[in-house]
Design a protein around this motif. Structure first.
Motif, PDB file in Angstrom:
ATOM      1  N   CYS A 100       0.824  -1.218   0.000  1.00 20.19           N
ATOM      2  CA  CYS A 100       0.000   0.000   0.000  1.00 20.19           C
ATOM      3  C   CYS A 100       0.854   1.263   0.000  1.00 20.19           C
ATOM      4  N   VAL A 101       1.914   1.269   0.775  1.00 21.48           N
ATOM      5  CA  VAL A 101       2.797   2.438   0.822  1.00 21.48           C
ATOM      6  C   VAL A 101       3.423   2.689  -0.544  1.00 21.48           C
ATOM      7  N   THR A 352       5.286   5.897   8.290  1.00 23.79           N
ATOM      8  CA  THR A 352       4.962   7.305   8.533  1.00 23.79           C
ATOM      9  C   THR A 352       5.921   8.216   7.779  1.00 23.79           C
ATOM     10  N   PHE A 355       5.172   8.875   4.015  1.00 21.79           N
ATOM     11  CA  PHE A 355       4.169   9.876   3.675  1.00 21.79           C
ATOM     12  C   PHE A 355       4.697  11.294   3.867  1.00 21.79           C
ATOM     13  N   ALA A 408       2.014  12.143  12.620  1.00 25.02           N
ATOM     14  CA  ALA A 408       2.434  10.766  12.378  1.00 25.02           C
ATOM     15  C   ALA A 408       3.851  10.486  12.866  1.00 25.02           C
ATOM     16  N   ILE A 501      -2.612  14.360   4.515  1.00 18.93           N
ATOM     17  CA  ILE A 501      -3.615  13.729   5.390  1.00 18.93           C
ATOM     18  C   ILE A 501      -3.006  12.576   6.197  1.00 18.93           C
ATOM     19  N   PRO A 502      -2.368  11.569   5.553  1.00 14.98           N
ATOM     20  CA  PRO A 502      -1.736  10.514   6.371  1.00 14.98           C
ATOM     21  C   PRO A 502      -0.545  11.026   7.168  1.00 14.98           C
ATOM     22  N   SER A 503       0.143  12.058   6.679  1.00 15.25           N
ATOM     23  CA  SER A 503       1.258  12.617   7.442  1.00 15.25           C
ATOM     24  C   SER A 503       0.800  13.150   8.790  1.00 15.25           C
ATOM     25  N   LEU A 505      -2.332  12.124  10.294  1.00 19.04           N
ATOM     26  CA  LEU A 505      -3.267  11.274  11.041  1.00 19.04           C
ATOM     27  C   LEU A 505      -2.865   9.820  11.208  1.00 19.04           C
ATOM     28  N   ILE A 506      -2.073   9.274  10.299  1.00 16.50           N
ATOM     29  CA  ILE A 506      -1.937   7.818  10.269  1.00 16.50           C
ATOM     30  C   ILE A 506      -1.240   7.253  11.497  1.00 16.50           C
ATOM     31  N   ALA A 510      -2.655   4.042  13.563  1.00 17.31           N
ATOM     32  CA  ALA A 510      -1.931   2.803  13.240  1.00 17.31           C
ATOM     33  C   ALA A 510      -1.029   2.300  14.355  1.00 17.31           C
TER      34      ALA A 510
END
Length: 676
Positions: A100-101, A352, A355, A408, A501-503, A505-506, A510
């Motif tokens: 996925c990454v 992390t 991203f 993250a 966004i993932p930077s 929140l993830i 996770a």
């Protein structure tokens, strides 16, 4: 094996980007007659990567929620003396996360490239290369055996060579791609030695079979020494990781690789290729857990890289090189975690970091476009009002990088620092203080870049090196130095927003399943009796929100805040201070500017020594001994003997008769002498 994962579906993940790459690379270039244009080339490659991402996301869902697994051989290439050469996939939590990454970051880079490479003549070729790279990386992370791992390992190295030297008319780009290729060959030599030792003593290249025999291998010594065989194998494998993941002293290629286009800096040198070594060590955790010596070696090398490469980021003025040295430092953090047996923490930081570092590289590219391809941060300033989307996404990436609570990077970076503090291996104390000091250094150079680029006085029209209306070497047309900066087009800013966004929140969502849940339960193996760091870390964890609140009172947070405040004071409040410090600490500045003289040592000692040795072997060995003595000497000897014998062949019968009489006389004399 779960029925929810099919071989045909998994096979589509690497093959979809490969198909796009082949179509764009053959039919979109002069090689295939330029049958398809730019729009179709980027559409085909983006669709290929999009398909791979969708299937990867579905696979991650099946693995994480349904517990699906896949470990099968798809094709047997050959069998040599009982050693099987196979192509197969192993899909578990580690693989699914990496899939996925890789595909998500690659998809963002593909979209971003539409805007960034718009004016470049090699547009279609570039899309073919980055899709080919995506295929290579997917083959690496999905492999279930050493052969396929090595194929992907070398393939990403080859494609990175093509991408770093993409602008092949630039001498600096050609030097950089050759440097990357050669330095990686040094690491790969150790890597293939490790694979060879495993094949020799385990009799197989399959991961599962190798791990099953690891206990027996751990009991063996390395022939002719008192070293343990497992230690030699692990260190050889890690030398491969040192090259690919740019660890000291094999890190020298990565900063120079910034000569390539910015999209590949994000794709290769932030999220994928440079993390291949981290992934490999995590995958081989059943082997590395058997050697404390190898783990201590890994931890110390990572600590040196994390701290001392961060120092180099402080004095850089090229926006991409600042981010490049940040990558080196963060790779050091991941390596330290590997050495502390916190493989899941290392992989968590890998995710992390992928991203927020891809975000920072792409934001740097957006800035370069906005200021008309100037890369010197000393001639920027005040861009916040001209490039609001690039500004806010860069701020998010920078906050994640320095480990700001709730972002993250905080969850992964603080976990590394804490788990190293709990480690009892040799070198752990040095590693702990190195990564702790690295927090301050990272915050300082990150916000030095941020303040110089987005705040303060506007300096974009004062660049003494600006080329007016010039055609730059990188294929982009420059603009007048006084032209106002501008925000980048949506194909550039959309990936920035999607990566921001993932930077942010993830990490929050996770951390619990990845570090303290069952996500990596059958992918990563830790001997908790010998290496209890993860167990002790789990006892300290009481949820992501509580961790963030507690983080506000810890040393890493205050060190990071100090770095930000100092950067603000030095570059916003008192901009004359850096020049004063430079004058006072000129020897240190010179040392950093020359990158600890490692490039000088490599070029003037190792390279010249190797050249001298090569010349000696050529002149003395090849020309003098082989050509001179053996080849030419043999025919000269035969020519001399034949010339001597030829004199006896006169053609006169009485000469031959005389020779016969003399011969008979000699033989008679000899036999008479023997009978006495």
């Amino acid at each position: 094996m779960s029925q929810t994962l099919s071989a045909a579906t998994l096979l589509a993940v690497p093959l979809a980007p490969l198909a796009g790459s082949l179509l764009a690379g053959i039919f979109g270039t002069t090689f295939g007659g330029n049958w398809i244009g730019r729009r179709l080339s980027h559409t085909l490659t983006i669709v290929g990567v999009l398909v791979a991402f969708i299937i990867s996301a579905m696979t991650l869902k099946s693995v994480a929620i349904d517990g699906a697994r896949f470990n099968e051989t798809l094709y047997t290439w050959m069998v040599v003396g009982g050693l099987k050469m196979e192509i197969g996939f192993l899909v578990d939590g580690l693989t699914a996360m990496m899939m996925c990454v890789v595909t998500f970051v690659s998809l963002m880079v593909h979209i971003y490239t539409i805007g960034y490479m718009e004016e470049d003549e090699g547009y279609n070729r570039f899309f073919a290369y980055i899709s080919l790279f995506t295929f290579s990386m997917l083959m690496l992370v999905m492999s279930n055996n050493m052969l396929q791992l090595f194929f992907g390992w070398e393939a990403v190295g080859l494609v990175s060579y093509l991408l770093i030297g993409f602008w092949f008319n630039k001498p600096t780009a050609i030097f950089a791609n050759m440097k990357a290729f050669l330095v990686n060959r040094v690491g790969d030599f150790g890597f293939i030695l490790g694979i060879g030792l495993l094949a020799a003593y385990a009799g197989t290249l399959n991961y599962t079979e190798v791990f099953a025999k690891s206990g027996d291998i751990a009991k063996l010594g390395f022939p002719g020494t008192d070293w343990m065989l497992i230690t030699v194998i692990c260190i050889c494998l890690f030398i491969g990781a040192m090259g690919k993941s740019a660890q000291f002293p094999l890190h020298v290629w990565l900063p120079d690789s910034m000569e390539g286009p910015t999209p590949i800096s994000a794709l290769i040198h932030a999220a994928t290729m440079v993390t291949a070594g981290i992934f490999m060590v995590a995958r081989m955790s059943p082997l590395f857990e058997l050697s404390d010596t190898a783990l201590s070696f890994i931890m110390v090398i990572g600590a040196i890289t994390a701290l001392f490469m961060g120092f180099l980021g402080i004095i850089q003025n090229d926006i991409k090189r600042v981010v490049a040295y940040s990558t080196l430092s963060q790779l050091g953090y991941m390596t330290v975690a590997l050495g502390a047996s916190a493989y899941s923490v290392a992989v968590f930081h890998l995710m992390t970091h992928a991203f927020f570092k891809a975000l920072l590289f792409l934001a740097a590219g957006s800035v370069i476009m906005g200021v008309h391809h100037n890369q010197d941060i000393r001639w920027m300033g005040g861009l916040r009002k001209y490039m609001p989307i690039t500004w806010i996404t860069s701020l998010v990436g920078s906050l994640a990088l320095i480990g700001t609570p709730l972002f993250a990077g905080f969850y992964s970076k603080d976990s590394i620092i804490e788990v190293v503090n709990e480690s009892h291996l040799a070198g752990a104390t040095f590693a702990y203080y190195a990564v702790l000091a690295g927090v301050f250094v990272t915050a300082f150079y990150s916000f030095r870049l941020y303040f110089l680029v987005f705040h303060g006085k506007e300096r974009y029209d004062q660049n003494p090196d600006a080329h007016h209306d010039a055609h730059h070497d990188d294929g982009h047309h420059g603009a007048h130095a006084a032209e106002k900066p501008h925000e980048s087009p949506w194909v550039v800013t959309l990936p920035l927003v999607l990566l921001a966004i993932p930077s942010a929140l993830i990490g929050y969502f996770a951390i619990e399943p990845m570090l303290f849940g069952d996500f990596f339960k059958d992918a990563i193996h830790v001997n908790l009796e010998k290496h209890p760091g993860m167990e002790e870390l789990a006892q300290l964890f009481h949820g992501p929100m509580q961790m963030a609140v507690h983080g506000l009172s810890t040393a890493p947070f205050w060190l990071a805040l100090s770095g930000v405040v100092l950067a603000y004071y030095m570059y916003m409040v008192n901009p004359a201070l850096p020049a004063s410090i430079k004058r006072v600490a000129q020897p240190i500045y010179t040392l950093l500017e020359n990158k600890y003289y490692l490039d000088w040592f490599n070029e003037n000692v190792l390279a010249r020594g190797a050249r001298g040795l090569g010349m000696g072997l050529w002149k003395g060995g090849d020309q003098a001994i082989i050509d001179g003595a053996l080849v030419n000497g043999s025919w000269k000897l035969m020519a001399w003997i034949s010339g001597l014998v030829r004199r006896l062949q006169s053609g006169f019968i009485y000469h031959y008769a005389f020779g016969m009489i003399i011969g008979i006389f000699v033989l008679m004399t000899y036999f008479v002498w023997l009978n006495k």
